[in-house]
Scaffold this active site. Sequence first.
Site, short mmCIF file in Angstrom:
data_model
loop_
_atom_site.label_atom_id
_atom_site.label_comp_id
_atom_site.label_asym_id
_atom_site.label_seq_id
_atom_site.Cartn_x
_atom_site.Cartn_y
_atom_site.Cartn_z
N CYS A 60 0.83 -1.21 0.00
CA CYS A 60 0.00 0.00 0.00
C CYS A 60 0.86 1.25 0.00
O CYS A 60 0.53 2.24 -0.67
CB CYS A 60 -0.97 0.00 1.17
SG CYS A 60 -0.23 -0.27 2.80
N HIS A 105 -2.76 0.76 7.34
CA HIS A 105 -2.92 0.93 5.90
C HIS A 105 -2.39 2.30 5.49
O HIS A 105 -2.27 3.21 6.31
CB HIS A 105 -4.39 0.79 5.51
CG HIS A 105 -4.63 0.73 4.04
ND1 HIS A 105 -3.98 -0.18 3.22
CD2 HIS A 105 -5.43 1.47 3.23
CE1 HIS A 105 -4.39 0.00 1.98
NE2 HIS A 105 -5.24 1.00 1.95
N ASP A 126 -8.33 4.81 -1.67
CA ASP A 126 -7.81 3.56 -1.12
C ASP A 126 -7.14 2.73 -2.21
O ASP A 126 -7.79 2.33 -3.19
CB ASP A 126 -8.95 2.77 -0.48
CG ASP A 126 -8.46 1.69 0.46
OD1 ASP A 126 -7.38 1.11 0.20
OD2 ASP A 126 -9.15 1.43 1.46
#
Length: 241
Positions: A68, A180, A198
């Site tokens: 991520c 995250h 995201d």
Amino acid sequence: MSKHFVHVAVVALGLFVTSASAETLKLPDNLAGFSSDVGESYFVESDAREAYFPLASNFLTQKTQSYCGVASIVMVLNALNVPAPSVPEYEPYRTFTQDNVLDERTDVILARDVLAENGMTLDQIGGILATQPVKAEVHHPADSSVEEFRKLASSYLGQQNHFVIVNYLRKAIGQEKGGHISPLAAYDGKADRFLILDVARYKYPPVWVKASELFDAMNTRDSDNENKTRGFVLISAASVQ
């Protein structure tokens, strides 16, 4: 702002969404999906959205569940038009990818085998960005406040060539479940919500989250970063003062 503009904005993002988005997890009630009616209304009334289109045109999915941070960095570097490495399969064109953004310089900050297992911390995001001609400021919530975060992040999102990457704990905003990283794309002052693009697009769509909830989710301890709090990174071109 016209409905046509909103439609264009949603399509601009939707062009890059894969079929995996149909299997995303259900959002908790405190979050609003970007393409929902309320999500579109937040975008219409948003005060700061200069980051949106450059990021949307470079939106991608993290290549593994630990990437991520890498995906977020790649999106921002491409949005900033930083001189990129060559990519053999794209010759003569150049672009940052989740493979070529990592090299011997970034290995000093975070070895690729460690990244593959553990992902990336907030300070490692700042360190890896520092290997490129950009200005990166790392902010830990333990040394900040929600008011300062709101002011700094909304200001950056309202300026061209300014971007914000956030590192937060998913379960603190009602998602599943661990730490995250993703970029922010817009801020709606009336609703006091930020739009998170995201990069785990197989898991969740872009969402609008309240500033206070996002700050609390960043103000959580990361055991992989000497138990420091997570936080946010402000990024701009190196020449910007």
